[in-house]
Design a protein around this motif. Structure first.
Motif, PDB file in Angstrom:
ATOM      1  N   GLY A 280      18.944 -13.723   6.941  1.00 16.28           N
ATOM      2  CA  GLY A 280      18.408 -12.391   6.693  1.00 16.28           C
ATOM      3  C   GLY A 280      16.893 -12.383   6.679  1.00 16.28           C
ATOM      4  N   LEU A 281      16.289 -13.443   6.121  1.00 12.34           N
ATOM      5  CA  LEU A 281      14.828 -13.547   6.115  1.00 12.34           C
ATOM      6  C   LEU A 281      14.286 -13.581   7.537  1.00 12.34           C
ATOM      7  N   VAL A 282      14.888 -14.425   8.372  1.00 11.29           N
ATOM      8  CA  VAL A 282      14.425 -14.530   9.757  1.00 11.29           C
ATOM      9  C   VAL A 282      14.557 -13.185  10.456  1.00 11.29           C
ATOM     10  N   ALA A 283      15.679 -12.507  10.236  1.00  9.75           N
ATOM     11  CA  ALA A 283      15.907 -11.205  10.876  1.00  9.75           C
ATOM     12  C   ALA A 283      14.903 -10.168  10.385  1.00  9.75           C
ATOM     13  N   SER A 284      14.621 -10.160   9.091  1.00 13.23           N
ATOM     14  CA  SER A 284      13.666  -9.199   8.539  1.00 13.23           C
ATOM     15  C   SER A 284      12.272  -9.433   9.097  1.00 13.23           C
ATOM     16  N   LEU A 285      11.881 -10.710   9.199  1.00 10.26           N
ATOM     17  CA  LEU A 285      10.567 -11.020   9.754  1.00 10.26           C
ATOM     18  C   LEU A 285      10.492 -10.619  11.223  1.00 10.26           C
ATOM     19  N   LYS A 286      11.557 -10.870  11.955  1.00 10.42           N
ATOM     20  CA  LYS A 286      11.561 -10.535  13.378  1.00 10.42           C
ATOM     21  C   LYS A 286      11.336  -9.044  13.588  1.00 10.42           C
ATOM     22  N   LYS A 287      11.939  -8.213  12.730  1.00  9.60           N
ATOM     23  CA  LYS A 287      11.735  -6.763  12.828  1.00  9.60           C
ATOM     24  C   LYS A 287      10.270  -6.391  12.605  1.00  9.60           C
ATOM     25  N   LYS A 288       9.587  -7.203  11.836  1.00  8.61           N
ATOM     26  CA  LYS A 288       8.170  -6.951  11.567  1.00  8.61           C
ATOM     27  C   LYS A 288       7.262  -7.587  12.613  1.00  8.61           C
ATOM     28  N   GLY A 289       7.865  -8.253  13.619  1.00  8.18           N
ATOM     29  CA  GLY A 289       7.078  -8.901  14.658  1.00  8.18           C
ATOM     30  C   GLY A 289       6.498 -10.241  14.241  1.00  8.18           C
ATOM     31  N   VAL A 290       7.148 -10.920  13.283  1.00 13.92           N
ATOM     32  CA  VAL A 290       6.625 -12.153  12.715  1.00 13.92           C
ATOM     33  C   VAL A 290       7.690 -13.250  12.811  1.00 13.92           C
ATOM     34  N   GLY A 291       7.298 -14.431  13.249  1.00 14.88           N
ATOM     35  CA  GLY A 291       8.193 -15.574  13.307  1.00 14.88           C
ATOM     36  C   GLY A 291       8.094 -16.434  12.061  1.00 14.88           C
ATOM     37  N   LEU A 292       8.953 -17.462  11.990  1.00 13.27           N
ATOM     38  CA  LEU A 292       9.010 -18.331  10.826  1.00 13.27           C
ATOM     39  C   LEU A 292       8.909 -19.784  11.259  1.00 13.27           C
ATOM     40  N   ASN A 293       8.018 -20.530  10.595  1.00  9.82           N
ATOM     41  CA  ASN A 293       7.805 -21.948  10.866  1.00  9.82           C
ATOM     42  C   ASN A 293       8.123 -22.732   9.594  1.00  9.82           C
TER      43      ASN A 293
END
Length: 710
Positions: A280-293
């Motif tokens: 869910g975190l990854v999906a929420s960030l993706k909606k904001k145009g932000v990736g996760l490292n």
């Protein structure tokens, strides 16, 4: 051919010529003795870009082959390569204090950098380039002892003069040496020789032979914020929201060890308390145009769910009580990386920060360690950074998604890997020297911005981040934000938006790195028309009372560098009110207003808080897009403002592809020529070629700005 050297009719040593054979235009492989099966290239497995090398053209063998010598003795190989007077050397990996390497004595040894340029560093690449236009690469995964023109031989054809220190003012503690000598602790070794004819072309051939530089996803060239190490899921989302609210760019956010259920050593599981819903975190960030490292180091906790399955593939010693998988073994790779694929990559994590694959000796496995592959501990130490880069990047290739991450160690052969080096040393001036040296050795380095002692220092660090391979704010310990120092927050924001405006320029520069081997960030010594000539006598003074063997040395130019094809960057450091900049031959112009700056001369620049000095070469074309918070996404069209500097007609090739996949490797990309020239009435006009039918075309409206006024 066996050569016997004599001095006063007594033999000094036996040596044999290295056997050379051409392997590509301007590239030769030399073999001496019996090389080991495992070396840097077999660890990295690069795929040479032969067509690109061929475009550089043929070149003559750049050395006297009878002077490239080797011998085997006591299980070791001794190499000797000639030097001439006034020849200067660059490279030998990621050095932080020195650019000139002639006269240096180094042990090339993967390690955390300890503040001294002695060869122990994050990327001790055994490649050097000469200002005479050639480069040499020693393909060994061993610790190498290098005497880079520092050992004066008795049998030299051009020997050092014996001088009387009592009477001769030219006496020196470092007598002249006409050779680079390298000790390899093995019965043989492969060596590669790269012709120029210029130093830059020698570097290009080296880079292309190692696969060409990485082409990051567009988002990789945007901003990343590494959040505090113990942030939880809600705090990460809140910080991302604050970036957007304040209008600061952000393309991917980095989680530090707190995302793990256990770290040092690691389970590689998400902590269920701090991160109850990773997908869910990854999906929420993706909606904001932000990736996760995600931060990791490779060492496996006994509590990891795959610990027992990997048992046959661990080394004999642990790191922080964590097991060290032998990642040279295919089954170990399969077991190890399937965890990352399932729990991280498959849910959309964008990449990794791979920490602590470098040293220090006090916590990394010792050289007495053994590994199930039978390889020596030092061979694993020299290549572990290569192995984790290659194998983690493969997870993304299998998904047809590009990645761009951080790593603490690399080595020769790793040019193509989509990783940027970093460390915890944090000296701003030395960070810039490292950025300069990275361009000599086929690696990428980021100066990053962390906590600072003052608002001015924060701004100066941030400015250099904008002109570097990764725009990283590293707040894992301090929690620093771009706006932490309110007195410079507006200047920081303007610089951050400038980085995003320059995305078309940066992306095209990295494409040249990939397709042509030209480092996107590189030292001035690779720039045509550049002459090192600091003001005054350019000589460092000495204090013989403090050190009776100290001596005057030429000052190095290690505080200015080239960025992309046209920009010269000359950072200010905290506390400086002015600085000198050496301009190469040809007209140069101020990046911000287009005014004439100089031609082949030393200029003095007065510090401005809101600018980092940047100069554009004659005819420079800089494609910009509008200020934005995220890099252009897949399929997104963006407008261009194209700036031209100077009084010369010129062209620039703008690169375009989908920005995220590997489709470009199958030809799905476009180079569009931007041309600027005067019409019959003497007015500047610009044009941009159309993309070929069926090729990527993400350019919207185009406007032109001719920066240099008559």
């Amino acid at each position: 051919m066996i050569l016997l050297f004599f001095t006063n009719l007594f033999p000094i040593c036996y040596a044999q010529e290295i056997r050379w054979e051409p392997v590509a235009p301007g590239i030769w492989k030399g073999i001496t003795g019996s090389p080991e099966d495992f070396d840097l290239l077999s660890a990295a497995t690069p795929e040479p870009r032969m067509e690109a090398i061929a475009k550089l053209g043929e070149a003559a063998f750049p050395l006297d082959s009878t002077e490239t010598l080797a011998r085997q003795s006591d299980g070791k190989t001794y190499l000797k390569f000639p030097l001439v007077r006034e020849e200067q050397l660059f490279g030998f990996g990621l050095n932080f204090k020195t650019v000139h390497q002639r006269g240096r004595i180094l042990r090339l040894h993967v390690d955390h950098y300890g503040g001294v340029d002695n060869g122990r560093t994050h990327a001790p690449v055994p490649f050097y380039v000469s200002d005479r236009g050639y480069g040499i690469f020693v393909n060994s995964a061993r610790y190498l002892d290098v005497y880079a023109g520092s050992g004066s031989r008795l049998d030299s054809k051009d020997p050092a003069l014996a001088r009387d220190r009592n009477t001769d003012p030219n006496w020196t503690a470092s007598p002249y040496s006409d050779a680079v000598e390298i000790l390899v602790p093995a019965d043989g070794v492969e060596v590669y020789l790269f012709a120029g004819p210029t130093p830059l072309k020698a570097v290009q051939r080296f880079n292309l032979f190692n696969g060409g530089g990485p082409l990051p996803p567009r988002w990789g060239l945007g901003f990343t914020q590494r959040v505090h190490r113990l942030y939880d899921q809600a705090e990460v989302l809140a910080e991302v929201d604050e970036f957007e609210k304040r209008g600061f760019p952000l393309d991917f956010v980095g989680l530090e060890p707190g995302w793990l259920s256990k770290s040092y050593p690691n389970t590689f599981d998400w902590d269920p308390g701090r991160f109850p819903d990773p997908e869910g975190l990854v999906a929420s960030l993706k909606k904001k145009g932000v990736g996760l490292n995600l931060w990791i180091n490779p060492y496996v906790s006994p509590d990891a769910d795959f610990f027992s399955e990997l048992t046959p593939y661990y080394g004999s010693h642990t790191v922080w009580a964590g097991a060290v998988p032998d990642l040279t073994m295919q089954e170990a790779q399969r077991i190890y990386w399937q965890k990352f694929k399932k729990d991280h990559v498959d849910i959309g994590v964008s990449g990794y920060k791979i920490d602590e694959v470098d040293g220090y000796d006090r916590w990394l496995w010792p050289d007495v360690a053994s590994f199930p592959s039978g390889l020596a501990a030092e061979q694993l130490r020299q290549t572990y950074g290569l192995l984790v880069q290659k194998q983690s990047a493969r997870l993304y290739r299998d998904k047809n998604r590009r990645t761009y991450g951080l790593v603490r160690a690399s080595n020769g052969g790793g040019v193509r890997f989509p990783y940027v080096l970093y460390n915890d040393y944090n000296n701003h001036k030395d960070f810039i020297t490292a950025l300069i040296n990275s361009g000599f050795s086929g690696i990428l380095w980021t100066p990053e911005a962390r906590a600072s002692d003052s608002a001015e220092e924060w701004l100066r660090r941030f400015q250099t981040v904008v002109f570097s391979p990764m725009a990283m704010i590293n707040a894992w310990a301090s929690g620093t934000k771009p706006w932490t120092y309110p007195e410079v927050a507006s200047e920081v924001k303007a610089m951050a938006l400038l980085r995003m405006q320059m995305m078309p320029y940066w992306y095209s520069s990295f494409a040249r790195y990939h397709f042509e081997g030209i480092p996107p960030f590189r030292g001035m010594n690779l720039e045509p028309g550049f002459v090192e000539k600091p003001a005054g006598d350019g000589i460092r003074k000495v204090d013989l009372e403090a050190n009776p063997y100290d001596e005057a040395t030429k000052k190095e130019i290690k505080d200015q560098y080239m960025a992309g094809p046209s920009l010269l960057v000359a950072p200010f450091f905290a506390g400086e009110s002015s600085r000198e900049v050496i301009l190469p031959e040809g007209n140069w112009y101020d990046f911000y207003d287009g005014s004439y700056a100089g031609n082949g001369e030393i200029i003095t620049v007065t510090a401005r808080l809101d600018q980092i000095p940047v100069f554009v070469r004659e005819g420079g074309i800089i494609p910009l897009t509008g200020p934005r918070l995220h890099a252009p996404g897949e399929g997104e069209t963006f407008d261009l403002e194209i700036r031209h500097y100077g009084e010369t007609a010129s062209s620039f090739y703008l690169y375009d592809d989908d920005g995220v996949s590997f489709a470009y490797e199958k030809g799905d990309y476009s180079w569009r020529e931007i041309r600027v020239e005067k019409d019959e009435n003497g007015n500047w006009n610009g044009s941009i070629s159309r993309a070929e039918a069926g090729k990527p075309d993400h350019i919207g409206k185009v406007s032109w700005t001719f920066m240099t006024k008559p």
